[in-house]
Structures are given as C-alpha cells and as structure tokens.
Scaffold this active site. Structure first.
Site, mmCIF file in Angstrom:
data_model
loop_
_atom_site.group_PDB
_atom_site.id
_atom_site.type_symbol
_atom_site.label_atom_id
_atom_site.label_comp_id
_atom_site.label_asym_id
_atom_site.label_seq_id
_atom_site.Cartn_x
_atom_site.Cartn_y
_atom_site.Cartn_z
ATOM 1 N N LEU A 10 1.025 -1.172 -0.112
ATOM 2 C CA LEU A 10 0.131 -0.132 -0.086
ATOM 3 C C LEU A 10 0.903 1.171 -0.129
ATOM 4 O O LEU A 10 1.981 1.264 0.500
ATOM 5 C CB LEU A 10 -1.048 0.045 1.245
ATOM 6 C CG LEU A 10 -1.840 -1.238 1.453
ATOM 7 C CD1 LEU A 10 -2.834 -1.073 2.677
ATOM 8 C CD2 LEU A 10 -2.877 -1.343 0.235
ATOM 9 N N LEU A 62 1.342 7.336 -8.375
ATOM 10 C CA LEU A 62 1.746 6.489 -7.413
ATOM 11 C C LEU A 62 1.399 4.930 -7.849
ATOM 12 O O LEU A 62 0.140 4.761 -8.392
ATOM 13 C CB LEU A 62 1.177 6.636 -6.104
ATOM 14 C CG LEU A 62 1.765 7.962 -5.379
ATOM 15 C CD1 LEU A 62 1.370 8.059 -3.916
ATOM 16 C CD2 LEU A 62 3.135 8.213 -5.694
ATOM 17 N N SER A 63 2.059 3.912 -7.880
ATOM 18 C CA SER A 63 1.734 2.773 -8.123
ATOM 19 C C SER A 63 2.861 1.784 -7.383
ATOM 20 O O SER A 63 3.875 2.166 -7.002
ATOM 21 C CB SER A 63 2.250 2.354 -9.618
ATOM 22 O OG SER A 63 2.167 0.957 -9.857
ATOM 23 N N GLN A 113 -9.868 -0.445 -15.800
ATOM 24 C CA GLN A 113 -10.211 -1.410 -14.709
ATOM 25 C C GLN A 113 -11.597 -0.609 -14.126
ATOM 26 O O GLN A 113 -12.376 -1.437 -13.847
ATOM 27 C CB GLN A 113 -9.004 -1.582 -13.628
ATOM 28 C CG GLN A 113 -9.600 -2.050 -12.363
ATOM 29 C CD GLN A 113 -8.418 -2.367 -11.220
ATOM 30 O OE1 GLN A 113 -7.794 -3.341 -11.748
ATOM 31 N NE2 GLN A 113 -8.480 -1.745 -10.280
ATOM 32 N N GLY A 128 -1.483 6.475 -2.620
ATOM 33 C CA GLY A 128 -2.983 6.426 -3.478
ATOM 34 C C GLY A 128 -3.814 5.486 -2.677
ATOM 35 O O GLY A 128 -4.946 6.047 -2.612
ATOM 36 N N HIS A 129 -3.312 4.300 -1.956
ATOM 37 C CA HIS A 129 -4.246 3.706 -1.353
ATOM 38 C C HIS A 129 -4.938 4.212 -0.506
ATOM 39 O O HIS A 129 -5.939 4.242 -0.013
ATOM 40 C CB HIS A 129 -3.688 2.092 -1.051
ATOM 41 C CG HIS A 129 -3.106 1.297 -2.242
ATOM 42 N ND1 HIS A 129 -1.959 1.056 -2.379
ATOM 43 C CD2 HIS A 129 -3.921 0.531 -3.022
ATOM 44 C CE1 HIS A 129 -1.809 0.141 -3.464
ATOM 45 N NE2 HIS A 129 -3.085 -0.076 -3.621
HETATM 46 O O1 PAF Z 1 -6.178 -2.461 -8.655
HETATM 47 C C1 PAF Z 1 -5.996 -3.739 -7.844
HETATM 48 O O2 PAF Z 1 -5.275 -3.287 -7.036
HETATM 49 C C2 PAF Z 1 -6.462 -4.992 -8.503
HETATM 50 O O3 PAF Z 1 -6.449 -4.951 -9.788
HETATM 51 C C3 PAF Z 1 -7.612 -5.276 -7.577
HETATM 52 C C4 PAF Z 1 -8.774 -4.309 -8.114
HETATM 53 C C5 PAF Z 1 -7.474 -5.412 -6.011
HETATM 54 C C6 PAF Z 1 -8.144 -6.919 -8.247
HETATM 55 O O4 PAF Z 1 -7.324 -7.733 -7.868
#
Ligand code: PAF
Length: 286
Positions: A35, A186-187, A155, A38-39
């Site tokens: 995490l 951020l990733s 997504q 961003g999270h």
């Molecule tokens: O974005 C992510 O971290 C993943 O694609 C998710 C939505 C948790 C599904 O595994």
C-alpha cells in the site's frame, strides 16, 4: 485501534454480517497490497463516507499475464496492516490463494469489448481476471460502496460495467490519481524502479499532459494527439507500449475528439511497465 486481520471467507462473512445487521454501511477498498499514499487516499475517502471500512489484500494470480510479474509483485503485509490500522480500517481481509481459489475457477467473467484496447490488448486475460476477482470479493464483502483509483481507468470502466450487467448492488466511486511532485502516478510497481528508471518514469505523465494541452487548444484529430505523446517520449530510457484516445465508459478508440475522452498509455522503463491516463475535453465543452 488495530485493524482485524481476517484470512478466511467464512470468518469474514460472519464478522461483516453482524455489522450489516446493525445497519452499518460498509465501504470496501480492494487492493493487492504494498500500500502507498494512493491507497491511503481511497481508504481515507471510505473512512469519511462509511460506517465501517474493509480493505482486501490479495495478489490475484488470475489477472497476471506474465509469471515474472506475479512473482516480482511487491508484498508487504506487516507494513500494510500497520498503515490500515493507522487509517482506522476495521477489517483487513488477506486470504491465501487456496482460500480464494480452492479449485481453479471454471466460471470466469468475460469483460468483452471493454478489454479489446489499451491494456486489454497488451495483457491478454488481465481484465477477465480482475472482473472475476472483483465479483468474488463483492460477493464475500457485500459492501455498500467500493473505491477504485482512476489511475486504472480501464479497470474502473470494467468494474462499473460489471456491477451494471450483473445487478451488483454496490456504488462504485472513482478516486483521482495521486502523483509524486514530478507527476509520476503512485503505483506499487514504482518500488521496483532503479534510480535511472525512476528519473525516466515521469516522462509518461509529461507526454500525456502535452497531449491534453493539445486537445485543450483545439486539436481534434486523435491520431495527431497520439503523435504528441509518441514524440514526447524519447526512445532509449523508456519505451512507449501504446497510447490510445478512447471513450471513457467503453474504452473504444475515437478518431475525432468532440466530447470528453481519456488518453491512456503504457510505458516500459527497464522491466517495469507503468500506466497512466488523463481525461480531457475539447475547448467548447468547458
Ligand atoms: O487494482 C488492483 O489493485 C487490483 O486490480 C484489484 C482491483 C484489487 C483486483 O485484484
């Protein structure tokens, strides 16, 4: 208070059932862990808007098209747990692969034409894997609201379509991308970058910003916009995988920009693939 760590589906259902019975609105942030800020933004938003917050941490093998990417994906459960606790998360659901997939799944979700372009074209099976795990997680958590980052715009489009087509009673909230001061989105994958790769990485957002400015000044030809991005990424330190101009809900390419579009791109720096996107609109829409 420390977030409760739950590893089994049965225990999760039991715990959340009690919350729902007492009328608590459950906010859900699905993640693959490692995490970052961003999270944290997604979690903080859920914390503000919901009575209880559930974060899932599961590196979903079904959505990885390359084995090395799955193996190298960062894992940091202890740090993730302490971040979740500090942000007031109630439950962290961190199941094993055996818990999530006791047998290899026979029924999976096909996101159809939503996966034909952009990342879907370069990562076969990826969005089917995402849609399948998100549907499973929604069934397990049964949240009122779920939060997703706009950095993964395709997504997000798949998830919005999933809940619409399968009548899943979850409100989907897209949360704006969080960036470093030089623009890099951020990733979790940023952790893998060497110093030289990190220095090259902001070129992606820089190129997308140039393209967005071109649209804002009246460029309507999508091919010309794509060329702005291609020209802005000097070959050598980075390699542009794709840039496409698409309609936001369907992710189908447009030839002419006469309404809001997303310019989405993926770029390789060394062995790491970065994605980013910008939303933009022609001048008369403003
Ligand atoms: O974005 C992510 O971290 C993943 O694609 C998710 C939505 C948790 C599904 O595994």
């Amino acid at each position: 208070m420390a977030a409760a760590l739950i590893e089994s589906v049965a225990h999760l259902r039991d715990q959340l059932q009690r919350m729902r019975q007492s009328g608590t609105h459950i906010g859900f942030v699905p993640t693959m862990g490692a995490l970052h800020a961003g999270h944290a933004t997604l979690i903080e938003r859920a914390r503000r808007e919901c009575g209880a917050v559930v974060v899932s941490i599961f590196v979903n093998p079904l959505q990885f098209d390359r084995r090395d990417d799955l193996e190298r994906y960062p894992r940091a459960l202890a740090a993730d747990l302490s971040l979740c606790s500090s942000l007031g998360v109630d439950v962290v659901f961190a199941p094993s692969s055996a818990e999530m997939y006791p047998q290899p799944p026979v029924c999976t979700v096909d996101p159809g034409r939503l996966a034909e372009h952009c990342c879907g074209r370069y990562r076969p099976g990826h969005f089917g894997g995402v849609a399948t795990i998100v549907l499973k997680l929604f069934e397990m958590v049964q949240p009122g609201t779920a939060y997703f980052g706009e950095k993964d715009a395709q997504q997000l489009a798949v998830v919005r379509c999933l809940v619409r087509d399968f009548n899943v009673p979850v409100r989907i909230v897209g949360v704006p991308t969080v960036r470093e001061s030089d623009g890099l989105a951020l990733s979790s994958r940023n952790q893998r970058l060497t110093a030289a790769e990190r220095a090259a990485a902001p070129a992606l957002y820089g190129a997308l910003t140039t393209a967005r400015e071109a649209v804002a000044t009246g460029v309507v030809d999508a091919e010309e916009v794509r060329q702005h991005v291609t020209a802005a990424i000097a070959p050598g330190s980075a390699r542009l995988e794709y840039v496409e101009v698409v309609e936001p809900a369907t992710f189908q390419p447009v030839a002419r920009i006469d309404t809001t579009v997303i310019i989405a791109a993926a770029m390789w720096v060394g062995n790491t693939r970065l994605i980013d996107n910008v939303s933009c609109e022609p001048p008369r829409q403003r």
